[in-house]
Design a protein around this motif. Structure first.
Motif, mmCIF file in Angstrom:
data_model
loop_
_atom_site.group_PDB
_atom_site.id
_atom_site.type_symbol
_atom_site.label_atom_id
_atom_site.label_comp_id
_atom_site.label_asym_id
_atom_site.label_seq_id
_atom_site.Cartn_x
_atom_site.Cartn_y
_atom_site.Cartn_z
ATOM 1 N N ASN A 45 -6.135 -5.835 9.433
ATOM 2 C CA ASN A 45 -5.266 -6.774 10.004
ATOM 3 C C ASN A 45 -4.329 -7.416 8.886
ATOM 4 O O ASN A 45 -3.572 -8.267 9.160
ATOM 5 N N GLY A 46 -4.662 -7.136 7.643
ATOM 6 C CA GLY A 46 -3.843 -7.635 6.423
ATOM 7 C C GLY A 46 -4.010 -9.104 6.281
ATOM 8 O O GLY A 46 -3.027 -9.674 5.933
ATOM 9 N N CYS A 47 -4.989 -9.661 6.505
ATOM 10 C CA CYS A 47 -5.278 -11.051 6.347
ATOM 11 C C CYS A 47 -5.840 -11.257 5.020
ATOM 12 O O CYS A 47 -6.795 -11.284 4.478
ATOM 13 N N ALA A 48 -4.914 -11.798 4.123
ATOM 14 C CA ALA A 48 -5.279 -12.214 2.846
ATOM 15 C C ALA A 48 -6.314 -13.265 2.460
ATOM 16 O O ALA A 48 -7.232 -13.205 1.623
ATOM 17 N N TYR A 49 -6.040 -14.383 3.386
ATOM 18 C CA TYR A 49 -7.058 -15.440 3.408
ATOM 19 C C TYR A 49 -8.558 -14.951 3.812
ATOM 20 O O TYR A 49 -9.492 -15.262 2.870
ATOM 21 N N CYS A 50 -8.759 -14.194 4.470
ATOM 22 C CA CYS A 50 -10.165 -13.447 5.012
ATOM 23 C C CYS A 50 -10.504 -12.651 4.105
ATOM 24 O O CYS A 50 -11.554 -12.444 3.820
ATOM 25 N N LEU A 51 -9.680 -11.791 3.523
ATOM 26 C CA LEU A 51 -10.002 -10.813 2.459
ATOM 27 C C LEU A 51 -10.749 -11.457 1.455
ATOM 28 O O LEU A 51 -11.721 -10.959 0.839
ATOM 29 N N ALA A 87 -21.052 0.968 12.421
ATOM 30 C CA ALA A 87 -20.710 -0.308 12.720
ATOM 31 C C ALA A 87 -18.948 -0.329 12.417
ATOM 32 O O ALA A 87 -18.369 -1.084 13.077
ATOM 33 N N LEU A 88 -18.677 0.354 11.299
ATOM 34 C CA LEU A 88 -17.285 0.303 10.667
ATOM 35 C C LEU A 88 -16.626 1.185 11.601
ATOM 36 O O LEU A 88 -15.463 0.533 12.072
ATOM 37 N N SER A 89 -17.163 2.099 12.358
ATOM 38 C CA SER A 89 -16.137 2.923 13.201
ATOM 39 C C SER A 89 -15.989 2.118 14.325
ATOM 40 O O SER A 89 -14.780 2.057 15.176
ATOM 41 N N PHE A 90 -17.034 1.334 14.911
ATOM 42 C CA PHE A 90 -16.916 0.520 15.966
ATOM 43 C C PHE A 90 -15.783 -0.708 15.845
ATOM 44 O O PHE A 90 -14.833 -0.959 16.544
ATOM 45 N N ALA A 91 -15.992 -1.167 14.597
ATOM 46 C CA ALA A 91 -15.210 -2.517 14.065
ATOM 47 C C ALA A 91 -13.606 -1.929 14.017
ATOM 48 O O ALA A 91 -12.651 -2.749 14.779
ATOM 49 N N GLU A 92 -13.320 -0.875 13.502
ATOM 50 C CA GLU A 92 -12.014 -0.289 13.545
ATOM 51 C C GLU A 92 -11.501 0.062 15.161
ATOM 52 O O GLU A 92 -10.237 -0.240 15.349
ATOM 53 N N ALA A 93 -12.216 0.664 15.884
ATOM 54 C CA ALA A 93 -11.809 1.174 17.084
ATOM 55 C C ALA A 93 -11.578 -0.337 17.932
ATOM 56 O O ALA A 93 -10.740 0.008 18.754
ATOM 57 N N LEU A 94 -12.330 -1.189 17.964
ATOM 58 C CA LEU A 94 -12.204 -2.531 18.810
ATOM 59 C C LEU A 94 -11.054 -3.506 18.210
ATOM 60 O O LEU A 94 -10.416 -3.997 18.805
ATOM 61 N N THR A 95 -10.855 -3.214 16.994
ATOM 62 C CA THR A 95 -9.748 -3.970 16.244
ATOM 63 C C THR A 95 -8.372 -3.119 16.428
ATOM 64 O O THR A 95 -7.440 -4.072 17.035
ATOM 65 N N THR A 127 -14.765 -9.360 17.274
ATOM 66 C CA THR A 127 -13.706 -10.151 18.102
ATOM 67 C C THR A 127 -13.495 -11.580 17.387
ATOM 68 O O THR A 127 -12.305 -11.973 17.212
ATOM 69 N N GLN A 128 -14.573 -12.147 16.941
ATOM 70 C CA GLN A 128 -14.337 -13.347 16.241
ATOM 71 C C GLN A 128 -13.484 -13.393 14.774
ATOM 72 O O GLN A 128 -12.587 -14.108 14.655
ATOM 73 N N ILE A 129 -13.629 -12.286 14.008
ATOM 74 C CA ILE A 129 -12.970 -11.909 12.843
ATOM 75 C C ILE A 129 -11.837 -11.726 13.284
ATOM 76 O O ILE A 129 -10.597 -12.084 12.731
ATOM 77 N N ASN A 130 -11.420 -11.184 14.469
ATOM 78 C CA ASN A 130 -9.748 -10.931 14.717
ATOM 79 C C ASN A 130 -9.365 -11.841 15.191
ATOM 80 O O ASN A 130 -8.145 -12.224 14.901
ATOM 81 N N TRP A 132 -10.214 -15.156 13.864
ATOM 82 C CA TRP A 132 -9.752 -15.806 12.488
ATOM 83 C C TRP A 132 -8.489 -14.939 11.941
ATOM 84 O O TRP A 132 -7.627 -15.858 11.409
ATOM 85 N N ASN A 133 -8.555 -13.933 11.775
ATOM 86 C CA ASN A 133 -7.454 -13.136 11.034
ATOM 87 C C ASN A 133 -5.968 -13.590 11.679
ATOM 88 O O ASN A 133 -5.004 -13.947 11.015
ATOM 89 N N ARG A 134 -5.785 -13.688 12.931
ATOM 90 C CA ARG A 134 -4.730 -13.871 13.674
ATOM 91 C C ARG A 134 -4.226 -15.507 13.312
ATOM 92 O O ARG A 134 -3.268 -15.652 13.063
ATOM 93 N N LEU A 135 -5.334 -16.147 13.539
ATOM 94 C CA LEU A 135 -5.022 -17.967 13.072
ATOM 95 C C LEU A 135 -4.519 -17.864 11.663
ATOM 96 O O LEU A 135 -3.611 -18.848 11.371
ATOM 97 N N MET A 136 -5.211 -17.138 10.733
ATOM 98 C CA MET A 136 -4.937 -17.616 9.522
ATOM 99 C C MET A 136 -3.568 -16.915 9.248
ATOM 100 O O MET A 136 -2.602 -17.451 8.339
ATOM 101 N N LYS A 137 -3.207 -16.075 9.804
ATOM 102 C CA LYS A 137 -1.601 -15.369 9.477
ATOM 103 C C LYS A 137 -0.850 -16.354 10.220
ATOM 104 O O LYS A 137 0.531 -16.448 9.634
ATOM 105 N N VAL A 138 -0.793 -16.868 11.367
ATOM 106 C CA VAL A 138 -0.019 -17.938 12.025
ATOM 107 C C VAL A 138 -0.012 -19.196 11.110
ATOM 108 O O VAL A 138 1.203 -19.621 10.791
#
Length: 150
Positions: A45-51, A87-95, A127-130, A132-138
């Motif tokens: 998601n390119g979220c610098a804050y969360c990275l 788990a990472l494969s699932f995370a990518e697919a769901l994101t 879904t939770q980190i997605n 957070w990522n979107r909120l931090m980007k906004v």
């Protein structure tokens, strides 16, 4: 540049999200696995804050530099277990989900390593980190200043 500072947020806005974080911390899943997922999704998601946050959390909890540096190419390395790869494969697919349904092969791979309860926790983590990522980007929260709680 912060568009909306923490002090400008509506009172209580993050309270429910923090409750979910506490709920996930008490799940049967390994802390580092959940943080790896959060870091990978934040990369997508390119979220610098969360990275910044999740990299620092993983370092604080003993994750090694090589594994962290190879996370974006996890499929090409031997530094991740089959369980982590599922788990990472699932995370990518769901994101990166679109109008199609989640492929059965992703779920079948998960079931080899996780119970349905654990898959439920993984789903909530992703879904939770997605969120957070979107909120931090906004809001435009500044990256680089996160400090791990001692």
């Amino acid at each position: 540049m912060e568009r909306i500072t923490y002090n400008e947020l509506p009172k209580g806005m993050f309270d429910s999200l923090r409750e979910i974080e506490e709920y996930l911390k008490n799940s049967p899943l390994d802390f580092n696995l959940l943080e790896l997922i959060k870091l990978r999704v934040s990369q997508l998601n390119g979220c610098a804050y969360c990275l910044d946050m999740h990299h620092k959390e993983l370092k604080h909890h003993g994750e090694n530099d090589v594994k962290l540096s190879l996370l974006s190419a996890w499929e090409e390395t031997d530094f991740f277990t089959d369980k982590e790869k599922a788990a990472l494969s699932f995370a990518e697919a769901l994101t990166m989900i679109d109008h199609r349904s989640l492929r059965d092969s992703i779920f079948e791979r998960l079931e080899k390593h996780f119970s349905k309860t654990e898959i439920s926790y993984l789903s909530l983590t992703i879904t939770q980190i997605n969120t957070w990522n979107r909120l931090m980007k906004v809001f435009g929260f500044k990256a680089g200043y996160y400090e791990v709680a001692k």
